[in-house]
Motif scaffolding. Structure first.
Motif, PDB file in Angstrom:
ATOM      1  N   GLU A 176       0.850  -1.200   0.000  1.00  0.00           N
ATOM      2  CA  GLU A 176       0.000   0.000   0.000  1.00  0.00           C
ATOM      3  C   GLU A 176       0.883   1.246   0.000  1.00  0.00           C
ATOM      4  O   GLU A 176       1.951   1.257   0.611  1.00  0.00           O
ATOM      5  N   GLY A 177       0.405   2.291  -0.635  1.00  0.00           N
ATOM      6  CA  GLY A 177       1.202   3.505  -0.780  1.00  0.00           C
ATOM      7  C   GLY A 177       2.003   3.393  -2.056  1.00  0.00           C
ATOM      8  O   GLY A 177       2.762   2.426  -2.216  1.00  0.00           O
ATOM      9  N   TYR A 178       1.848   4.346  -2.958  1.00  0.00           N
ATOM     10  CA  TYR A 178       2.377   4.153  -4.303  1.00  0.00           C
ATOM     11  C   TYR A 178       3.361   5.225  -4.736  1.00  0.00           C
ATOM     12  O   TYR A 178       3.284   6.391  -4.332  1.00  0.00           O
ATOM     13  N   LEU A 179       4.276   4.783  -5.585  1.00  0.00           N
ATOM     14  CA  LEU A 179       5.200   5.664  -6.275  1.00  0.00           C
ATOM     15  C   LEU A 179       4.735   5.737  -7.720  1.00  0.00           C
ATOM     16  O   LEU A 179       4.611   4.715  -8.391  1.00  0.00           O
ATOM     17  N   LYS A 180       4.429   6.932  -8.193  1.00  0.00           N
ATOM     18  CA  LYS A 180       3.978   7.108  -9.580  1.00  0.00           C
ATOM     19  C   LYS A 180       5.173   7.402 -10.466  1.00  0.00           C
ATOM     20  O   LYS A 180       6.037   8.200 -10.110  1.00  0.00           O
ATOM     21  N   GLU A 181       5.225   6.747 -11.617  1.00  0.00           N
ATOM     22  CA  GLU A 181       6.278   7.011 -12.591  1.00  0.00           C
ATOM     23  C   GLU A 181       5.633   7.417 -13.912  1.00  0.00           C
ATOM     24  O   GLU A 181       4.860   6.667 -14.492  1.00  0.00           O
ATOM     25  N   GLU A 182       5.950   8.630 -14.362  1.00  0.00           N
ATOM     26  CA  GLU A 182       5.380   9.127 -15.620  1.00  0.00           C
ATOM     27  C   GLU A 182       6.381  10.059 -16.287  1.00  0.00           C
ATOM     28  O   GLU A 182       6.611  11.168 -15.824  1.00  0.00           O
ATOM     29  N   ASN A 183       6.965   9.597 -17.368  1.00  0.00           N
ATOM     30  CA  ASN A 183       7.907  10.404 -18.130  1.00  0.00           C
ATOM     31  C   ASN A 183       7.145  11.146 -19.225  1.00  0.00           C
ATOM     32  O   ASN A 183       6.754  10.553 -20.238  1.00  0.00           O
ATOM     33  N   LEU A 184       6.926  12.433 -19.023  1.00  0.00           N
ATOM     34  CA  LEU A 184       6.135  13.224 -19.969  1.00  0.00           C
ATOM     35  C   LEU A 184       6.830  13.377 -21.315  1.00  0.00           C
ATOM     36  O   LEU A 184       6.171  13.569 -22.337  1.00  0.00           O
ATOM     37  N   LYS A 185       8.157  13.292 -21.336  1.00  0.00           N
ATOM     38  CA  LYS A 185       8.880  13.379 -22.597  1.00  0.00           C
ATOM     39  C   LYS A 185       8.516  12.221 -23.521  1.00  0.00           C
ATOM     40  O   LYS A 185       8.546  12.350 -24.746  1.00  0.00           O
ATOM     41  N   GLU A 186       8.172  11.078 -22.924  1.00  0.00           N
ATOM     42  CA  GLU A 186       7.867   9.893 -23.717  1.00  0.00           C
ATOM     43  C   GLU A 186       6.485   9.946 -24.349  1.00  0.00           C
ATOM     44  O   GLU A 186       6.107   9.048 -25.108  1.00  0.00           O
ATOM     45  N   ASN A 187       5.709  11.012 -24.058  1.00  0.00           N
ATOM     46  CA  ASN A 187       4.437  11.189 -24.747  1.00  0.00           C
ATOM     47  C   ASN A 187       4.649  11.467 -26.233  1.00  0.00           C
ATOM     48  O   ASN A 187       3.747  11.256 -27.040  1.00  0.00           O
ATOM     49  N   LYS A 188       5.847  11.949 -26.582  1.00  0.00           N
ATOM     50  CA  LYS A 188       6.217  12.128 -27.985  1.00  0.00           C
ATOM     51  C   LYS A 188       6.943  10.864 -28.418  1.00  0.00           C
ATOM     52  O   LYS A 188       8.024  10.560 -27.932  1.00  0.00           O
ATOM     53  N   ILE A 189       6.341  10.123 -29.317  1.00  0.00           N
ATOM     54  CA  ILE A 189       6.832   8.784 -29.633  1.00  0.00           C
ATOM     55  C   ILE A 189       8.230   8.802 -30.231  1.00  0.00           C
ATOM     56  O   ILE A 189       9.008   7.851 -30.047  1.00  0.00           O
ATOM     57  N   SER A 190       8.592   9.873 -30.920  1.00  0.00           N
ATOM     58  CA  SER A 190       9.938   9.955 -31.483  1.00  0.00           C
ATOM     59  C   SER A 190      10.984   9.996 -30.378  1.00  0.00           C
ATOM     60  O   SER A 190      12.069   9.420 -30.507  1.00  0.00           O
ATOM     61  N   PHE A 191      10.665  10.651 -29.256  1.00  0.00           N
ATOM     62  CA  PHE A 191      11.576  10.666 -28.114  1.00  0.00           C
ATOM     63  C   PHE A 191      11.721   9.257 -27.553  1.00  0.00           C
ATOM     64  O   PHE A 191      12.835   8.811 -27.251  1.00  0.00           O
ATOM     65  N   TRP A 192      10.592   8.566 -27.395  1.00  0.00           N
ATOM     66  CA  TRP A 192      10.615   7.211 -26.852  1.00  0.00           C
ATOM     67  C   TRP A 192      11.481   6.297 -27.715  1.00  0.00           C
ATOM     68  O   TRP A 192      12.307   5.535 -27.205  1.00  0.00           O
ATOM     69  N   ILE A 193      11.304   6.381 -29.033  1.00  0.00           N
ATOM     70  CA  ILE A 193      12.045   5.505 -29.943  1.00  0.00           C
ATOM     71  C   ILE A 193      13.536   5.831 -29.913  1.00  0.00           C
ATOM     72  O   ILE A 193      14.383   4.925 -29.846  1.00  0.00           O
ATOM     73  N   ASP A 194      13.881   7.126 -29.945  1.00  0.00           N
ATOM     74  CA  ASP A 194      15.299   7.512 -29.897  1.00  0.00           C
ATOM     75  C   ASP A 194      15.949   7.032 -28.600  1.00  0.00           C
ATOM     76  O   ASP A 194      17.070   6.513 -28.597  1.00  0.00           O
ATOM     77  N   LYS A 195      15.244   7.222 -27.500  1.00  0.00           N
ATOM     78  CA  LYS A 195      15.767   6.820 -26.188  1.00  0.00           C
ATOM     79  C   LYS A 195      15.987   5.309 -26.129  1.00  0.00           C
ATOM     80  O   LYS A 195      17.046   4.831 -25.702  1.00  0.00           O
ATOM     81  N   HIS A 196      15.004   4.554 -26.558  1.00  0.00           N
ATOM     82  CA  HIS A 196      15.115   3.096 -26.463  1.00  0.00           C
ATOM     83  C   HIS A 196      16.031   2.509 -27.529  1.00  0.00           C
ATOM     84  O   HIS A 196      16.552   1.398 -27.347  1.00  0.00           O
TER      85      HIS A 196
END
Length: 297
Positions: A176-196
């Motif tokens: 119980e009790g949560y850590l949220k992870e949200e990378n807003l940069k990865e909302n742009k798919i080109s950033f996600w692809i370049d990073k990965h």
């Protein structure tokens, strides 16, 4: 194991954060921990977007260190800062401490934790394009983010899947009790692809080195052990699966068996890219490395 007691009302833990151009993320994280009786340390790898001003305004201690890999960056941070609290929490800039976890930390005391416990797993909620990814094996997801000072360290036998490991002691899980992870940069798919695409270079090189026994698993693989021991066990199975076939097996398992299909169109994009596309690119790069080495012999 006997641990030194801290004076009453003194900080029970310190928070260490990694950052690089995190003006989108770091203010959210710092706001989510504001009010905790804690010291904050930030290891920055050369931010130029105002991140350093945010750190200064918050009153955190900051150090610069050039980035190589996440495990090496964590290793430097844990060894550089003069941390004197009984416990340490390691967070990334795109994390947010949600209210339930905040309350647990607000009332945390070293005296409440049994002496044989040296590490605590937080339960993470992962978000992609604004949607909580609840399925596909992504929730619950336990990450050891809190550990006793001087006992936890960064696993340098990993290039990509960074994790903290313990010199001694056992772990407990906060479900119980949560850590949220949200990378807003990865909302742009080109950033996600370049990073990965960059990550796939490191992952492929690491796996080739493991095949040559140049890297060892620090964490003992156990199917029914701690969350990290279970991950280590599953990794061993993964490494033995045939290249090019295993990404399809993994995607099918995550999307259909573990019900990733219920995560909507955001989930389709996430599971397809993360489980199939990324893993397939890694396999291609492993194949290329081995092919080039064969020519060189």
């Amino acid at each position: 194991m006997k641990h030194q007691e801290s004076p009453k009302n003194s900080p029970q833990f310190s928070i260490v954060i990694l950052a690089f151009n995190e003006i989108l993320h770091l203010p959210r994280l710092l706001e989510s921990i504001r009010g905790l009786n804690t010291k904050v340390y930030v290891c920055d790898s050369g931010s130029t977007d105002g991140t350093l001003d945010v750190i200064k305004d918050f009153g955190a201690e900051v150090v610069y260190h050039p980035f190589e890999t996440h495990p090496k960056q964590w290793d430097f941070a844990l060894n550089h800062f003069k941390i004197d609290t009984p416990w340490i929490i390691g967070l990334d800039s795109d994390h947010i401490v949600l209210p339930e976890l905040y309350e647990k930390l607000k009332h945390f005391s070293d005296e409440q934790i049994p002496a044989h416990i040296s590490g605590i797993y937080f339960n993470r909620k992962n978000y992609f394009k604004g949607r909580w990814i609840k399925h596909g094996g992504y929730f619950p997801k336990y990450l050891m983010k809190m550990f006793r000072n001087g006992v936890g360290y960064s696993d340098l036998n990993e290039n990509m899947d960074h994790r903290f490991v313990l010199k001694s002691g056992e772990t407990m899980v906060w479900k119980e009790g949560y850590l949220k992870e949200e990378n807003l940069k990865e909302n742009k798919i080109s950033f996600w692809i370049d990073k990965h695409n960059r990550y796939s270079d490191l992952t492929a090189a690491e796996e080739v080195e493991r095949k040559r026994a140049l890297r060892a698993q620090v964490i003992k693989p156990r199917l029914f052990g701690s969350p990290d021991e279970r991950t280590a066990y599953l990794k061993r199975i993964w490494w033995d699966l045939p290249l090019f076939l295993r990404p399809f097996i993994y995607f099918f398992h995550r999307y259909f068996i573990q019900l990733g299909i219920l995560d909507g169109k955001e989930g389709l994009v996430f599971h397809f890219l993360q489980a199939l596309w990324f893993r397939f690119v890694v396999d291609v790069k492993i194949w290329e490395i081995e092919k080039e080495e064969g020519k060189a012999r």
